[in-house]
Motif scaffolding. Structure first.
Motif, PDB file in Angstrom:
ATOM      1  N   GLY A 166      15.417  55.435  65.033  1.00  0.00           N
ATOM      2  CA  GLY A 166      14.281  56.071  64.863  1.00  0.00           C
ATOM      3  C   GLY A 166      13.827  55.932  63.523  1.00  0.00           C
ATOM      4  N   ARG A 194       6.587  57.011  72.365  1.00  0.00           N
ATOM      5  CA  ARG A 194       5.543  55.941  72.976  1.00  0.00           C
ATOM      6  C   ARG A 194       5.401  56.735  74.508  1.00  0.00           C
ATOM      7  NH1 ARG A 194       5.757  50.668  71.795  1.00  0.00           N
ATOM      8  NH2 ARG A 194       6.765  50.268  69.701  1.00  0.00           N
ATOM      9  N   ARG A 215       1.326  50.791  60.660  1.00  0.00           N
ATOM     10  CA  ARG A 215       2.367  51.880  61.177  1.00  0.00           C
ATOM     11  C   ARG A 215       3.273  52.275  60.102  1.00  0.00           C
ATOM     12  NH1 ARG A 215       5.795  51.591  65.936  1.00  0.00           N
ATOM     13  NH2 ARG A 215       5.517  49.164  66.309  1.00  0.00           N
ATOM     14  N   SER A 260       2.542  56.088  66.817  1.00  0.00           N
ATOM     15  CA  SER A 260       2.498  56.257  65.473  1.00  0.00           C
ATOM     16  C   SER A 260       1.791  57.476  65.229  1.00  0.00           C
ATOM     17  CB  SER A 260       2.287  55.159  64.688  1.00  0.00           C
ATOM     18  OG  SER A 260       2.333  55.227  63.558  1.00  0.00           O
ATOM     19  N   THR A 312      14.652  56.518  70.281  1.00  0.00           N
ATOM     20  CA  THR A 312      13.738  57.735  70.056  1.00  0.00           C
ATOM     21  C   THR A 312      12.441  57.059  70.208  1.00  0.00           C
ATOM     22  OG1 THR A 312      13.824  58.039  67.654  1.00  0.00           O
ATOM     23  CG2 THR A 312      15.586  59.144  69.228  1.00  0.00           C
ATOM     24  N   GLY A 313      12.227  55.824  69.617  1.00  0.00           N
ATOM     25  CA  GLY A 313      10.667  55.646  69.629  1.00  0.00           C
ATOM     26  C   GLY A 313      10.112  55.688  71.289  1.00  0.00           C
ATOM     27  N   ALA A 314      11.007  55.308  72.077  1.00  0.00           N
ATOM     28  CA  ALA A 314      10.418  55.317  73.245  1.00  0.00           C
ATOM     29  C   ALA A 314       9.875  56.822  73.691  1.00  0.00           C
ATOM     30  CB  ALA A 314      11.595  55.057  74.309  1.00  0.00           C
ATOM     31  N   LYS A 323      15.944  47.348  64.873  1.00  0.00           N
ATOM     32  CA  LYS A 323      16.703  48.397  65.152  1.00  0.00           C
ATOM     33  C   LYS A 323      17.293  48.365  66.541  1.00  0.00           C
ATOM     34  CE  LYS A 323      13.634  51.642  64.210  1.00  0.00           C
ATOM     35  NZ  LYS A 323      12.793  50.742  63.727  1.00  0.00           N
ATOM     36  N   ILE A 351      16.141  59.991  62.094  1.00  0.00           N
ATOM     37  CA  ILE A 351      17.404  60.427  62.582  1.00  0.00           C
ATOM     38  C   ILE A 351      18.328  61.011  61.564  1.00  0.00           C
ATOM     39  CG2 ILE A 351      19.143  60.020  64.270  1.00  0.00           C
ATOM     40  CD1 ILE A 351      16.186  59.973  65.404  1.00  0.00           C
ATOM     41  N   SER A 357       3.443  60.969  66.807  1.00  0.00           N
ATOM     42  CA  SER A 357       4.462  61.377  65.915  1.00  0.00           C
ATOM     43  C   SER A 357       4.215  62.180  64.683  1.00  0.00           C
ATOM     44  CB  SER A 357       5.433  60.141  65.730  1.00  0.00           C
ATOM     45  OG  SER A 357       4.622  59.201  64.766  1.00  0.00           O
ATOM     46  N   ASP A 392       3.702  56.061  59.415  1.00  0.00           N
ATOM     47  CA  ASP A 392       5.088  56.692  59.632  1.00  0.00           C
ATOM     48  C   ASP A 392       5.630  57.343  58.124  1.00  0.00           C
ATOM     49  OD1 ASP A 392       4.582  55.956  62.137  1.00  0.00           O
ATOM     50  OD2 ASP A 392       6.017  54.013  62.080  1.00  0.00           O
ATOM     51  N   ARG A 420       6.748  66.660  67.618  1.00  0.00           N
ATOM     52  CA  ARG A 420       8.011  66.289  67.023  1.00  0.00           C
ATOM     53  C   ARG A 420       9.034  67.425  67.419  1.00  0.00           C
ATOM     54  NH1 ARG A 420       7.639  61.726  64.237  1.00  0.00           N
ATOM     55  NH2 ARG A 420       9.841  61.960  64.014  1.00  0.00           N
ATOM     56  N   ARG A 456       3.277  60.530  56.691  1.00  0.00           N
ATOM     57  CA  ARG A 456       2.959  61.732  57.593  1.00  0.00           C
ATOM     58  C   ARG A 456       3.631  63.028  56.708  1.00  0.00           C
ATOM     59  NH1 ARG A 456       6.298  59.528  62.092  1.00  0.00           N
ATOM     60  NH2 ARG A 456       8.329  60.247  61.609  1.00  0.00           N
TER      61      ARG A 456
HETATM   62  O1   DC Z   1      10.601  52.655  67.127  1.00  0.00           O
HETATM   63  P1   DC Z   1       8.995  52.605  67.653  1.00  0.00           P
HETATM   64  O2   DC Z   1       8.286  51.348  67.265  1.00  0.00           O
HETATM   65  O3   DC Z   1       9.333  52.265  69.223  1.00  0.00           O
HETATM   66  O4   DC Z   1       8.476  53.828  67.309  1.00  0.00           O
HETATM   67  C1   DC Z   1       7.091  54.102  67.957  1.00  0.00           C
HETATM   68  C2   DC Z   1       6.598  55.348  66.808  1.00  0.00           C
HETATM   69  O5   DC Z   1       7.128  56.344  67.037  1.00  0.00           O
HETATM   70  C3   DC Z   1       6.625  54.638  65.349  1.00  0.00           C
HETATM   71  O6   DC Z   1       5.450  54.267  64.823  1.00  0.00           O
HETATM   72  C4   DC Z   1       6.575  55.975  64.830  1.00  0.00           C
HETATM   73  C5   DC Z   1       7.509  57.020  65.740  1.00  0.00           C
HETATM   74  N1   DC Z   1       8.747  57.578  65.627  1.00  0.00           N
HETATM   75  C6   DC Z   1       8.922  58.591  64.976  1.00  0.00           C
HETATM   76  O7   DC Z   1       8.068  59.094  64.377  1.00  0.00           O
HETATM   77  N2   DC Z   1      10.229  59.266  64.879  1.00  0.00           N
HETATM   78  C7   DC Z   1      11.171  58.711  65.405  1.00  0.00           C
HETATM   79  N3   DC Z   1      12.352  59.202  65.519  1.00  0.00           N
HETATM   80  C8   DC Z   1      10.883  57.442  66.440  1.00  0.00           C
HETATM   81  C9   DC Z   1       9.703  56.817  66.307  1.00  0.00           C
END
Ligand code: DC
Length: 224
Positions: A126, A39, A177, A97, A34-36, A16, A129, A100, A181, A106, A184
């Motif tokens: 993400g 993180r 993960r 993970s 958005t993962g950042a 992605k 999204i 989140s 992911d 969130r 949840r």
């Molecule tokens: O995309 P990434 O691997 O950098 O994301 C890290 C973690 O963040 C992923 O395991 C799940 C979470 N995440 C999420 O729950 N929702 C998002 N929009 C982006 C990431």
């Protein structure tokens, strides 16, 4: 003026971020990873020795996250410190993970994501999204690939950075993960009903970018 919002969701390691970065730069959009954000919350928890969900929820008021875009490239600031590079470790991937799955985390990050999308033409990647953050996105893409292919891409990427977990460890992490992911209770990883699916297992990077650019141009009626 209404901004253009494109959502890209998919599991860890589907490509992605590299694809979204390339496509954004080609089309002049801002790429938001958005993962950042998750993180960065995980990094804060780790650095401050936060062990329980309750402690992390109480600490959220002390976490100030900002995204800066320098020539279209995202830098992420945690309490005024640039942590863009510090959040890219396997430990923080797993921590992200975990954090989140916490609804308060969130909710805390939701407003920030909405604000950026309201103010900019974005490609945002993400897990939720297209389903939760931007349900009215102009276009939703779901990018996926087989577990083996995603693990092998991550392995090559990490090997170049000289942190070297084994291929098997990376594969196990990805499976774990994926499970966290998508199982949840809040905003799990799920393809939006109206998302365009791209399975990149047997596709090269440039091929994926070309397909996505073509889908975006068709949808937004942009001429070549
Ligand atoms: O995309 P990434 O691997 O950098 O994301 C890290 C973690 O963040 C992923 O395991 C799940 C979470 N995440 C999420 O729950 N929702 C998002 N929009 C982006 C990431």
């Amino acid at each position: 003026m209404k901004t253009i919002n494109i959502a890209i969701d998919g599991p860890a390691g589907a490509g992605k971020s590299s694809v979204a970065r390339e496509v954004s730069s080609e089309l002049g959009f801002i790429y938001v990873d958005t993962g950042a954000l998750y993180r960065t919350v995980a990094l804060y928890a780790c650095d401050n020795d936060i062990k329980s969900e309750k402690e992390l929820i109480e600490a959220l008021d002390d976490i100030n996250i900002e995204l800066n875009f320098i020539s279209g490239t995202q830098r992420i600031m945690l309490n005024d410190e640039d942590v863009t590079d510090d959040i890219r470790t396997p430990e923080i991937s797993m921590g992200a993970s975990r954090v989140s799955a916490i609804p308060e985390v969130r909710k805390y990050l939701f407003d920030l994501q909405k604000k950026i999308a309201r103010e900019n033409d974005v490609i945002m990647d993400g897990r939720d999204i297209g389903t939760v953050v931007l349900p009215d996105a102009d276009l939703k893409i779901f990018l996926t690939a087989s577990v083996d292919e995603r693990a092998s891409r991550r392995y090559i990427e990490l090997k170049e950075k000289s942190e070297c977990p084994s291929y098997e460890e990376i594969r196990e992490d990805i499976i774990k993960r994926d499970y966290n992911d998508s199982h949840r209770a809040v905003a799990p990883l799920r393809k939006a009903d109206d998302a365009y699916v791209v399975d990149t297992t047997y596709m090269g990077f440039h091929e994926v970018c070309a397909e996505i650019i073509s889908v975006i141009k068709t949808k937004l009626e942009i001429d070549d």
